[in-house]
Design an enzyme around this catalytic site. Structure first.
Site, PDB file in Angstrom:
ATOM      1  N   HIS A 224       0.836  -1.198   0.000  1.00 52.70           N
ATOM      2  CA  HIS A 224       0.000   0.000   0.000  1.00 52.70           C
ATOM      3  C   HIS A 224       0.871   1.249   0.000  1.00 52.70           C
ATOM      4  CE1 HIS A 224      -3.979  -1.764   1.691  1.00 52.70           C
ATOM      5  NE2 HIS A 224      -3.505  -2.446   0.672  1.00 52.70           N
TER       6      HIS A 224
ATOM      7  N   TYR B  82      -9.107   5.570   7.662  1.00 51.51           N
ATOM      8  CA  TYR B  82      -9.196   5.984   9.070  1.00 51.51           C
ATOM      9  C   TYR B  82     -10.276   7.068   9.132  1.00 51.51           C
ATOM     10  CZ  TYR B  82      -4.774   3.645  10.191  1.00 51.51           C
ATOM     11  OH  TYR B  82      -3.780   2.705  10.404  1.00 51.51           O
TER      12      TYR B  82
ATOM     13  N   PRO C 175      -3.339   0.385  18.766  1.00 50.68           N
ATOM     14  CA  PRO C 175      -3.111  -0.115  17.397  1.00 50.68           C
ATOM     15  C   PRO C 175      -3.311   0.923  16.292  1.00 50.68           C
ATOM     16  CG  PRO C 175      -5.166  -0.986  18.292  1.00 50.68           C
ATOM     17  CD  PRO C 175      -4.505  -0.243  19.402  1.00 50.68           C
TER      18      PRO C 175
ATOM     19  N   TYR D  92       4.344   6.574   9.747  1.00 48.52           N
ATOM     20  CA  TYR D  92       3.531   5.387   9.446  1.00 48.52           C
ATOM     21  C   TYR D  92       4.380   4.317   8.764  1.00 48.52           C
ATOM     22  CZ  TYR D  92      -0.856   2.908   8.664  1.00 48.52           C
ATOM     23  OH  TYR D  92      -1.868   1.985   8.715  1.00 48.52           O
TER      24      TYR D  92
HETATM   25  C1  LIG Z   1      -5.956  -8.125  20.771  1.00 49.35           C
HETATM   26  C2  LIG Z   1      -4.803  -7.414  20.102  1.00 49.35           C
HETATM   27  C3  LIG Z   1      -4.969  -6.760  18.868  1.00 49.35           C
HETATM   28  C4  LIG Z   1      -3.904  -6.108  18.248  1.00 49.35           C
HETATM   29  N1  LIG Z   1      -4.082  -5.450  17.059  1.00 49.35           N
HETATM   30  C5  LIG Z   1      -3.027  -4.816  16.485  1.00 49.35           C
HETATM   31  C6  LIG Z   1      -3.155  -4.112  15.263  1.00 49.35           C
HETATM   32  O1  LIG Z   1      -4.243  -4.047  14.687  1.00 49.35           O
HETATM   33  N2  LIG Z   1      -2.032  -3.507  14.731  1.00 49.35           N
HETATM   34  C7  LIG Z   1      -0.783  -3.582  15.362  1.00 49.35           C
HETATM   35  O2  LIG Z   1       0.220  -3.078  14.852  1.00 49.35           O
HETATM   36  N3  LIG Z   1      -0.657  -4.227  16.505  1.00 49.35           N
HETATM   37  C8  LIG Z   1      -1.729  -4.834  17.072  1.00 49.35           C
HETATM   38  N4  LIG Z   1      -1.576  -5.486  18.222  1.00 49.35           N
HETATM   39  C9  LIG Z   1      -0.238  -5.532  18.759  1.00 49.35           C
HETATM   40  C10 LIG Z   1       0.613  -6.631  18.125  1.00 49.35           C
HETATM   41  O3  LIG Z   1      -0.164  -7.727  17.798  1.00 49.35           O
HETATM   42  C11 LIG Z   1       1.694  -6.964  19.134  1.00 49.35           C
HETATM   43  O4  LIG Z   1       2.468  -5.789  19.317  1.00 49.35           O
HETATM   44  C12 LIG Z   1       2.578  -8.131  18.722  1.00 49.35           C
HETATM   45  O5  LIG Z   1       1.862  -9.336  18.810  1.00 49.35           O
HETATM   46  C13 LIG Z   1       3.804  -8.185  19.633  1.00 49.35           C
HETATM   47  O6  LIG Z   1       4.499  -9.378  19.422  1.00 49.35           O
HETATM   48  P1  LIG Z   1       5.258 -10.063  20.629  1.00 49.35           P
HETATM   49  O7  LIG Z   1       5.907 -11.268  20.059  1.00 49.35           O
HETATM   50  O8  LIG Z   1       6.079  -9.069  21.339  1.00 49.35           O
HETATM   51  O9  LIG Z   1       4.125 -10.458  21.682  1.00 49.35           O
HETATM   52  P2  LIG Z   1       2.926 -11.472  21.544  1.00 49.35           P
HETATM   53  O10 LIG Z   1       2.428 -11.562  20.161  1.00 49.35           O
HETATM   54  O11 LIG Z   1       1.957 -11.108  22.626  1.00 49.35           O
HETATM   55  O12 LIG Z   1       3.569 -12.881  21.898  1.00 49.35           O
HETATM   56  C14 LIG Z   1       3.919 -13.242  23.218  1.00 49.35           C
HETATM   57  C15 LIG Z   1       3.813 -14.749  23.327  1.00 49.35           C
HETATM   58  O13 LIG Z   1       4.261 -15.152  24.611  1.00 49.35           O
HETATM   59  C16 LIG Z   1       3.406 -16.158  25.101  1.00 49.35           C
HETATM   60  N5  LIG Z   1       3.565 -16.210  26.549  1.00 49.35           N
HETATM   61  C17 LIG Z   1       3.011 -15.397  27.477  1.00 49.35           C
HETATM   62  N6  LIG Z   1       3.397 -15.766  28.716  1.00 49.35           N
HETATM   63  C18 LIG Z   1       4.223 -16.825  28.557  1.00 49.35           C
HETATM   64  C19 LIG Z   1       4.946 -17.647  29.474  1.00 49.35           C
HETATM   65  N7  LIG Z   1       4.885 -17.446  30.793  1.00 49.35           N
HETATM   66  N8  LIG Z   1       5.686 -18.656  28.987  1.00 49.35           N
HETATM   67  C20 LIG Z   1       5.746 -18.892  27.636  1.00 49.35           C
HETATM   68  N9  LIG Z   1       5.081 -18.143  26.735  1.00 49.35           N
HETATM   69  C21 LIG Z   1       4.334 -17.109  27.180  1.00 49.35           C
HETATM   70  C22 LIG Z   1       2.047 -15.739  24.604  1.00 49.35           C
HETATM   71  O14 LIG Z   1       1.110 -16.816  24.588  1.00 49.35           O
HETATM   72  C23 LIG Z   1       2.372 -15.237  23.210  1.00 49.35           C
HETATM   73  O15 LIG Z   1       2.313 -16.269  22.235  1.00 49.35           O
HETATM   74  C24 LIG Z   1      -2.634  -6.132  18.862  1.00 49.35           C
HETATM   75  C25 LIG Z   1      -2.455  -6.783  20.103  1.00 49.35           C
HETATM   76  C26 LIG Z   1      -3.536  -7.405  20.735  1.00 49.35           C
HETATM   77  C27 LIG Z   1      -3.309  -8.071  22.089  1.00 49.35           C
END
Ligand SMILES: Cc1cc2nc3c(=O)[nH]c(=O)nc-3n(C[C@H](O)[C@H](O)[C@H](O)COP(=O)(O)OP(=O)(O)OC[C@H]3O[C@@H](n4cnc5c(N)ncnc54)[C@H](O)[C@@H]3O)c2cc1C
Length: 405
Positions: A74, A206, A297, A388
């Protein structure tokens, strides 16, 4: 069972999965544990917009064959307000930069498939319980967990990466008084739907509306992702599909344009929060992604920040394991610079576009003035486009990290 590895990784979200792959490319062993099942991780609906630096990183790591076939590039977004829809042209404003729509579910599927193809089914331990990290301020931190078959493990590591998201165990394992945290809860949430219908738009819309924000995003040529601003205590049960579509149609209404409807595949409510904790390191524990910071988000930054953190962390850990402490010492400051920029941008987009409950008419007029400015001033539009598509560009962050070596 007692074992040893170089890097223990807690959490198989985008941060943990990519880190374990980047370390493997450098010949570094890791143990990656995840409390959820593989099926759950692959189905969890979250982000969907990749900055061009994230796409380049995935390509460089040889992870982009499906992304290159199915991702939708995009060159801008639409801002809708006051009965008009205006385009912000990223390519023209930033000298060719863009974003790619490719769902986080697909990024996670690609990463899991790649780790298992490269290192076998044991590359990731899913559905573990009783996870613990300990002895973090020593040269041999320890990771403990019980695997899905019920066997207790104690893994001695050279370093541990806390990639376990906002509710994980790693950040709380850091002793009291070490971390400084900044937090803001917003007085609204997003009701998100995934719908089996071709997007009614070629780029994200948006929409500022007197009854609340709405976003038309997309996942593929046949699947749409749409969001509505709702109260933070709202529940999904109050929003049957018909009510969601009617409200979306109202907030996106524009003469000559129709919002196509289709079967709703998924529906959820996401709270809106800004959170930063610093430093992102304690001893041999390194926090990455949502474990260290959360953004609302609206700016599409959460996933990109998680990928950016581990792009800096992988070479820093490589150096640390070879006796060079300096890149690891610079890890937190390097990442936090970008984290704060994204935190500000996400807050700015959020407050410009959402209706704050109880806000007066002057607040609305100030938002509309800002939207008119962003869509009429080249300087203001360039600022939005730069942020962005990713600022500072991930390539700059990574070369800065390399200079620390
Ligand atoms: C509901 C929701 C909607 C979102 N929508 C958007 C969006 O539209 N646009 C955007 O840019 N961002 C969005 N985000 C943010 C984005 O998805 C996150 O920033 C991204 O997933 C971060 O990746 P991460 O690997 O740091 O964490 P996560 O994806 O949260 O991964 C962490 C992992 O650790 C695991 N975990 C937790 N505790 C433990 C433990 N004790 N032992 C082992 N494993 C564990 C969890 O199960 C998970 O799989 C959203 C987040 C959420 C929660």
């Amino acid at each position: 069972m007692r074992t040893r590895t170089q890097v223990g990784i807690v959490g198989a979200g985008p941060a943990g999965l990519l880190l374990s792959h980047l370390l493997a490319l450098r010949g570094i062993d890791s143990v990656l544990i995840e409390i959820r099942s593989r099926e759950y991780c692959e189905a969890r609906q979250r982000a969907g917009v990749l900055e061009d630096g994230s796409v380049a990183l995935l390509r460089e790591a040889n992870l982009a064959s499906r992304l290159d076939r199915q991702g939708l590039e995009h060159g801008g977004i639409y801002l809708q307000f006051d009965g008009q829809r205006r385009h912000i042209d990223f390519r023209e404003l930033t000298g060719g930069r863009s974003v790619t729509v490719y769902a986080q579910t697909e990024v996670v599927k690609d990463l899991i498939a790649r780790r298992i193809a490269d290192s076998g089914r044991d590359a990731i331990s899913f559905s573990v319980t009783e996870t613990e990290v300990a002895e973090l301020d020593t040269a041999s931190p320890v990771l403990r967990y019980t695997d899905a078959a019920g066997t207790r493990h104690e893994v001695t590591c050279d370093a541990i990466a806390g990639c376990d998201g906002f509710h994980g165990i790693c950040r709380p394992a850091i002793p009291a008084g070490v971390l400084t945290t900044w937090e803001r809860d917003y007085p609204y949430a997003w009701l998100g739907i995934l719908a089996d219908v071709p997007p009614s738009t070629d780029e994200l819309i948006y929409a500022h509306h007197c009854d609340g924000f709405a976003l038309h995003s997309l996942r593929s040529p046949t699947v749409s992702r749409l969001y509505l601003q709702v109260d933070p205590d709202e529940v999904v049960a109050n929003w049957p599909d018909e009510r969601v579509w009617a409200e979306l149609s109202r907030r996106f209404e524009l003469p000559g344009w129709t919002l196509e409807r289709g079967p709703v595949l998924d529906k959820s409510i996401t709270p809106m929060r800004s959170f930063v904790s610093a430093p992102m390191r304690y001893g041999r524990l390194f926090l990455a992604g949502d474990a260290a910071h959360i953004v609302p988000p609206t700016g599409a930054k959460g996933l990109n920040l998680a990928l950016a953190d581990v792009a800096v962390l992988a070479p820093a850990l490589d150096a640390l394991l070879h006796g060079d402490e300096q890149p690891a010492a610079g890890y937190s400051a390097t990442c936090l610079d970008r984290v704060w920029r994204s935190t500000h941008f996400s807050w700015w987009m959020t407050t410009m576009l959402h209706r704050t409950p109880g806000a007066d008419e002057m607040t609305t007029q100030l938002q509309l003035s800002q939207l008119r400015y962003v869509t009429s001033s080249r300087a203001a539009a360039t600022s939005l486009a730069e942020n962005y598509t990713g600022w500072p560009p991930l390539s700059r962050l990574r070369s800065h990290a390399d200079q620390d070596r």
